[in-house]
Enzyme design. Sequence first.
Site, mmCIF file in Angstrom:
data_model
loop_
_atom_site.group_PDB
_atom_site.id
_atom_site.type_symbol
_atom_site.label_atom_id
_atom_site.label_comp_id
_atom_site.label_asym_id
_atom_site.label_seq_id
_atom_site.Cartn_x
_atom_site.Cartn_y
_atom_site.Cartn_z
ATOM 1 N N GLY A 54 26.321 -37.407 -34.698
ATOM 2 C CA GLY A 54 24.918 -37.295 -35.083
ATOM 3 C C GLY A 54 24.660 -36.662 -36.609
ATOM 4 O O GLY A 54 23.652 -37.047 -37.466
ATOM 5 N N GLU A 108 24.276 -29.537 -37.503
ATOM 6 C CA GLU A 108 23.955 -30.372 -36.360
ATOM 7 C C GLU A 108 22.721 -31.208 -36.839
ATOM 8 O O GLU A 108 21.818 -30.935 -37.481
ATOM 9 C CB GLU A 108 23.864 -29.582 -35.018
ATOM 10 C CG GLU A 108 23.376 -30.249 -33.897
ATOM 11 C CD GLU A 108 24.380 -31.239 -33.494
ATOM 12 O OE1 GLU A 108 24.623 -32.228 -34.310
ATOM 13 O OE2 GLU A 108 24.867 -31.460 -32.343
ATOM 14 N N ASP A 109 22.527 -32.306 -35.888
ATOM 15 C CA ASP A 109 21.425 -33.136 -36.159
ATOM 16 C C ASP A 109 20.093 -32.631 -35.580
ATOM 17 O O ASP A 109 19.392 -32.577 -36.228
ATOM 18 C CB ASP A 109 21.600 -34.584 -35.849
ATOM 19 C CG ASP A 109 22.207 -34.828 -34.378
ATOM 20 O OD1 ASP A 109 22.208 -33.657 -33.588
ATOM 21 O OD2 ASP A 109 22.562 -35.852 -33.941
ATOM 22 N N ASP A 112 18.053 -29.455 -29.092
ATOM 23 C CA ASP A 112 17.101 -29.811 -27.962
ATOM 24 C C ASP A 112 17.222 -28.790 -27.142
ATOM 25 O O ASP A 112 16.627 -27.705 -27.074
ATOM 26 C CB ASP A 112 17.874 -31.469 -27.929
ATOM 27 C CG ASP A 112 16.719 -31.940 -26.890
ATOM 28 O OD1 ASP A 112 15.605 -31.768 -27.208
ATOM 29 O OD2 ASP A 112 17.109 -32.658 -25.955
ATOM 30 N N PHE A 161 11.497 -38.712 -28.545
ATOM 31 C CA PHE A 161 12.878 -38.903 -28.544
ATOM 32 C C PHE A 161 12.757 -39.914 -30.220
ATOM 33 O O PHE A 161 12.072 -40.501 -30.181
ATOM 34 C CB PHE A 161 13.179 -39.785 -27.689
ATOM 35 C CG PHE A 161 14.766 -40.187 -27.877
ATOM 36 C CD1 PHE A 161 15.648 -39.282 -27.167
ATOM 37 C CD2 PHE A 161 15.421 -41.026 -28.417
ATOM 38 C CE1 PHE A 161 17.002 -39.387 -27.257
ATOM 39 C CE2 PHE A 161 16.593 -41.425 -28.500
ATOM 40 C CZ PHE A 161 17.783 -40.547 -28.051
ATOM 41 N N VAL A 162 13.604 -39.171 -30.979
ATOM 42 C CA VAL A 162 13.676 -39.556 -32.470
ATOM 43 C C VAL A 162 14.988 -40.282 -32.571
ATOM 44 O O VAL A 162 16.041 -39.838 -32.053
ATOM 45 C CB VAL A 162 13.325 -38.431 -33.390
ATOM 46 C CG1 VAL A 162 11.843 -37.945 -33.241
ATOM 47 C CG2 VAL A 162 14.162 -37.288 -33.282
ATOM 48 N N ASP A 168 20.754 -41.305 -32.749
ATOM 49 C CA ASP A 168 20.902 -42.845 -32.274
ATOM 50 C C ASP A 168 20.056 -42.654 -30.825
ATOM 51 O O ASP A 168 19.836 -41.692 -30.446
ATOM 52 C CB ASP A 168 22.447 -42.877 -31.880
ATOM 53 C CG ASP A 168 22.885 -41.952 -30.622
ATOM 54 O OD1 ASP A 168 22.781 -41.062 -30.666
ATOM 55 O OD2 ASP A 168 23.446 -42.713 -29.636
ATOM 56 N N ARG A 174 21.396 -45.377 -36.198
ATOM 57 C CA ARG A 174 21.898 -44.233 -36.871
ATOM 58 C C ARG A 174 21.488 -44.484 -38.382
ATOM 59 O O ARG A 174 21.576 -43.508 -39.247
ATOM 60 C CB ARG A 174 23.450 -44.005 -36.708
ATOM 61 C CG ARG A 174 23.586 -43.257 -35.239
ATOM 62 C CD ARG A 174 25.128 -43.111 -35.085
ATOM 63 N NE ARG A 174 25.598 -42.949 -33.992
ATOM 64 C CZ ARG A 174 25.604 -41.848 -33.206
ATOM 65 N NH1 ARG A 174 24.889 -40.621 -33.641
ATOM 66 N NH2 ARG A 174 26.321 -41.957 -31.922
HETATM 67 P P1 IMP Z 1 21.089 -30.584 -26.524
HETATM 68 O O1 IMP Z 1 22.635 -30.156 -26.016
HETATM 69 O O2 IMP Z 1 20.322 -30.850 -25.253
HETATM 70 O O3 IMP Z 1 20.536 -29.485 -27.333
HETATM 71 O O4 IMP Z 1 21.166 -31.883 -27.291
HETATM 72 C C1 IMP Z 1 22.005 -31.955 -28.437
HETATM 73 C C2 IMP Z 1 22.244 -33.371 -28.571
HETATM 74 O O5 IMP Z 1 21.547 -34.344 -28.099
HETATM 75 C C3 IMP Z 1 22.089 -33.785 -30.020
HETATM 76 O O6 IMP Z 1 23.099 -33.528 -30.906
HETATM 77 C C4 IMP Z 1 21.824 -35.332 -29.996
HETATM 78 O O7 IMP Z 1 22.833 -35.741 -30.341
HETATM 79 C C5 IMP Z 1 21.041 -35.753 -28.827
HETATM 80 N N1 IMP Z 1 19.778 -35.394 -28.866
HETATM 81 C C6 IMP Z 1 18.795 -34.656 -28.360
HETATM 82 N N2 IMP Z 1 17.338 -35.132 -28.734
HETATM 83 C C7 IMP Z 1 17.507 -36.315 -29.568
HETATM 84 C C8 IMP Z 1 16.708 -37.227 -30.031
HETATM 85 O O8 IMP Z 1 15.541 -36.879 -29.905
HETATM 86 N N3 IMP Z 1 17.048 -38.168 -30.573
HETATM 87 C C9 IMP Z 1 18.628 -38.500 -30.455
HETATM 88 N N4 IMP Z 1 19.456 -37.687 -30.015
HETATM 89 C C10 IMP Z 1 18.949 -36.468 -29.507
HETATM 90 MG MG MG Z 2 24.761 -34.604 -31.912
#
Ligand code: IMP
Ligand code: MG
Length: 186
Positions: A54, A108-109, A112, A161-162, A168, A174
């Site tokens: 990402g 990091e992208d 979340d 969700f973006v 992606d 992407r």
């Molecule tokens: P976390 O572990 O729940 O913080 O999720 C992190 C990962 O989930 C990010 O690095 C993204 O790859 C993916 N992710 C979380 N939210 C989104 C979104 O809105 N769109 C796309 N990918 C997401």
């Molecule tokens: Mg990611």
Amino acid sequence: MPPLQPGLEDNLAEHIERVLLNEDDIKGIIDDLAARISGDYEGKRLLLIGILKGAYVFLADLARAISIPCEVEFLRVSSYRNMARPGALEVLSDLSMPLEDYDVLVVEDILDSGTTLDFMLGHLRAKNPRSLALCAFLDKPSRRSVSVEADYVGREIPDAFVVGYGLDYAQRYRNLPYIGVLKLEE
Ligand code: IMP
Ligand code: MG
């Protein structure tokens, strides 16, 4: 309702409900982050570590806007979202170098729930970098279930969700040059 899956001939833009950050917005965010990072890391041995996949677009823009010397590495982590056992994360492609002499900035992208970054930061902390900080392009603070805060955040966004700019849905979108909210199936 799941988002639409694009067909191979579709125009990706037709799958986007609304644009959250356009290319000018993104450029402004990158310039601000890069100026702060360039100031904060002056005289330090900055290593940017991008989390694949990402972060690849964000890291490419951020690194080119940073005015001080830096090195670039990438880490790949399994996605717990596609796995039967949530929480079982693993590093798929690790760094082969020692980090003791580096001031590491994880790139990091999106932040979340925090699960992925909590795991990655623990993994990197065990390598004893001189310092360890986190830069996330997007942050959805309302979704946090693990306590992780980024030192640098591009933009806080609501719980949608973006996609685009490296992010992606099912490996698609992407390559969109902006951040958009996906349309859901009717
Ligand atoms: P976390 O572990 O729940 O913080 O999720 C992190 C990962 O989930 C990010 O690095 C993204 O790859 C993916 N992710 C979380 N939210 C989104 C979104 O809105 N769109 C796309 N990918 C997401
Ligand atoms: Mg990611």
